[in-house]
Design an enzyme around this catalytic site. Structure first.
Site, PDB file in Angstrom:
ATOM      1  N   THR A 147       0.809  -1.221   0.000  1.00 43.36           N
ATOM      2  CA  THR A 147       0.000   0.000   0.000  1.00 43.36           C
ATOM      3  C   THR A 147       0.841   1.270   0.000  1.00 43.36           C
ATOM      4  O   THR A 147       0.339   2.350  -0.321  1.00 43.36           O
ATOM      5  CB  THR A 147      -0.924   0.037   1.233  1.00 43.36           C
ATOM      6  OG1 THR A 147      -0.114   0.070   2.423  1.00 43.36           O
ATOM      7  CG2 THR A 147      -1.836  -1.177   1.265  1.00 43.36           C
TER       8      THR A 147
ATOM      9  N   ARG B 164      -6.745  -3.515   9.331  1.00 42.94           N
ATOM     10  CA  ARG B 164      -6.465  -4.951   9.206  1.00 42.94           C
ATOM     11  C   ARG B 164      -4.981  -5.170   8.944  1.00 42.94           C
ATOM     12  O   ARG B 164      -4.352  -4.435   8.195  1.00 42.94           O
ATOM     13  CB  ARG B 164      -7.295  -5.543   8.061  1.00 42.94           C
ATOM     14  CG  ARG B 164      -7.193  -7.060   7.922  1.00 42.94           C
ATOM     15  CD  ARG B 164      -8.239  -7.563   6.941  1.00 42.94           C
ATOM     16  NE  ARG B 164      -8.014  -7.031   5.612  1.00 42.94           N
ATOM     17  CZ  ARG B 164      -7.228  -7.590   4.691  1.00 42.94           C
ATOM     18  NH1 ARG B 164      -6.564  -8.702   4.994  1.00 42.94           N
ATOM     19  NH2 ARG B 164      -7.096  -7.064   3.492  1.00 42.94           N
TER      20      ARG B 164
ATOM     21  N   ARG C  44       4.225   6.848   2.864  1.00 43.80           N
ATOM     22  CA  ARG C  44       3.442   7.994   3.301  1.00 43.80           C
ATOM     23  C   ARG C  44       2.637   7.616   4.540  1.00 43.80           C
ATOM     24  O   ARG C  44       2.334   6.432   4.750  1.00 43.80           O
ATOM     25  CB  ARG C  44       2.508   8.474   2.188  1.00 43.80           C
ATOM     26  CG  ARG C  44       1.457   7.460   1.770  1.00 43.80           C
ATOM     27  CD  ARG C  44       0.654   7.951   0.556  1.00 43.80           C
ATOM     28  NE  ARG C  44      -0.452   7.057   0.246  1.00 43.80           N
ATOM     29  CZ  ARG C  44      -0.325   5.939  -0.459  1.00 43.80           C
ATOM     30  NH1 ARG C  44       0.868   5.564  -0.909  1.00 43.80           N
ATOM     31  NH2 ARG C  44      -1.383   5.175  -0.699  1.00 43.80           N
TER      32      ARG C  44
ATOM     33  N   CYS D 195      -0.247   6.865   7.355  1.00 45.78           N
ATOM     34  CA  CYS D 195      -1.617   6.345   7.373  1.00 45.78           C
ATOM     35  C   CYS D 195      -2.582   7.449   7.804  1.00 45.78           C
ATOM     36  O   CYS D 195      -2.339   8.146   8.790  1.00 45.78           O
ATOM     37  CB  CYS D 195      -1.689   5.166   8.342  1.00 45.78           C
ATOM     38  SG  CYS D 195      -3.350   4.525   8.644  1.00 45.78           S
TER      39      CYS D 195
ATOM     40  N   CYS E  68      -4.517   6.099  11.456  1.00 45.35           N
ATOM     41  CA  CYS E  68      -3.891   6.139  12.787  1.00 45.35           C
ATOM     42  C   CYS E  68      -3.004   7.364  13.000  1.00 45.35           C
ATOM     43  O   CYS E  68      -2.564   7.622  14.122  1.00 45.35           O
ATOM     44  CB  CYS E  68      -3.088   4.868  13.046  1.00 45.35           C
ATOM     45  SG  CYS E  68      -1.571   4.699  12.071  1.00 45.35           S
TER      46      CYS E  68
END
Length: 354
Positions: A31, A42, A64, A66, A69
């Protein structure tokens, strides 16, 4: 350069362990984003995760942050908590939560959680501990109790007496003067681990040690009235013996101890460890929100006057070995054996994250 134990880091991510936030960053190759350990998203496959010491390193590798969070905010959180600690320590009177949170730019309830996570106690409890510590110092000087109360930051004597009842277990005059006016009952009884000294104020057990006698009480409370027990401590003594010899059936005994805010946070964590289990010093430090204070967490065991009841014998080294113990390593081993621990189990439990 900081070395990362990737096995422990991955375990922290799997468990979403908040105590690891700010200590390591996990970046997902598929990702292209990086997260803090407590991220609720997840979990990816282990082989798709890289670990970095901080957000800056993850960004330099092309990842990069998240959006869920917000890992970059962890540093800001820690700075805010550090600033709040500074404000509390510089204030003559304890600032209220709303004012403190506004000063560092957070909503009150959110900041309460952040502060408690990092420091191990709430802002209000930290401020009370600080004032009590100042009061203890003031009371040792040649001044009246009233002067000491106001000089240590209390707005009124009633607030000091309320805090003293909660933390010290003695009147301010007694604390200033080595226990003068306080009655401490004591006895020495035979236990499976040798002669055991049990001493108690009206509030609870204030000292439980092995191979010890009245002289240690004289050193700690030189002006207290020490009374050898005539049988009135029977219930406390039986409970203390059960804690040593039949820990699974031991009652929850009242104790009368006081320490710094950090020491008390460590002691609370120790009392959470169930009989038959152990924790490492690193785990205790992480649990009180101070993962870098492993040595300090170990040192907090030293001022523990109530062995077994604050179970510092349940803390072992990270490799599972027993480490030191004020009552002697052999006594520590026997305490753990009575609880159903063995050294192999110590190693397994100490190495896992809770």
């Amino acid at each position: 350069m900081k070395t990362i134990d990737e096995t422990d880091a991955w375990t922290a991510f799997v468990k979403r362990d908040r105590s690891w936030d700010g200590r390591v960053i996990g970046a997902v190759r598929t990702t292209g984003i990086y997260c803090k350990p407590s991220c609720p998203a997840r979990r990816p496959r282990r082989e798709n995760v890289d670990f970095f010491a901080d957000c800056e390193a993850a960004r330099a590798a092309g990842y990069r942050p998240c959006l869920r969070c917000k890992p970059d905010a962890v540093g800001r959180d820690r700075e805010a908590v550090a600033r709040a600690v500074q404000l509390i320590e510089q204030s003559e009177e304890a600032p209220n939560l709303a004012g403190l949170a506004a000063e560092v730019g957070y909503a009150p309830h959110h900041f309460q959680r952040l502060f408690t996570r990092d420091v191990g106690v709430s802002p209000a409890r930290y401020a009370r501990a600080l004032r009590a510590k100042r009061a203890q110092a003031e009371l040792t000087e040649d001044k009246s109790v009233t002067e000491a109360i106001y000089d240590s930051g209390y707005s009124a004597p009633s607030r000091f007496y309320a805090d003293a009842k909660e933390r010290l277990g003695m009147t301010p005059s007694a604390w200033r003067d080595g226990g003068r006016g306080e009655t401490i009952r004591w006895t020495v009884v035979a236990s499976a681990l040798g002669p055991m000294l049990v001493a108690a104020t009206a509030k609870g057990i204030c000292r439980l040690t092995f191979e010890d006698d009245e002289r240690s009480l004289r050193r700690i409370f030189p002006n207290a009235t020490l009374v050898e027990d005539d049988g009135s401590m029977g219930e406390l003594v039986e409970g203390a013996l059960a804690a040593v010899e039949r820990p699974a059936a031991a009652p929850d005994l009242p104790i009368d101890v006081a320490g710094t805010a950090f020491q008390e946070a460590v002691w609370r964590e120790l009392r959470k460890i169930p009989p038959g289990e152990t924790r490492s010093y690193a785990q205790i430090a992480a649990a009180v929100g101070k993962p870098g204070a492993v040595r300090a967490a170990g040192s907090a065991n030293g001022p523990n006057h109530v062995a077994v009841l604050i179970p510092c014998h349940r803390v072992v080294r990270s490799d599972g070995s027993l480490g030191g113990y004020a009552g002697g390593v052999e006594r520590k081993r026997k305490l753990l054996e009575a609880e159903g621990c063995d050294e192999t189990a110590n190693a397994r439990v100490a190495m896992r994250l809770f």
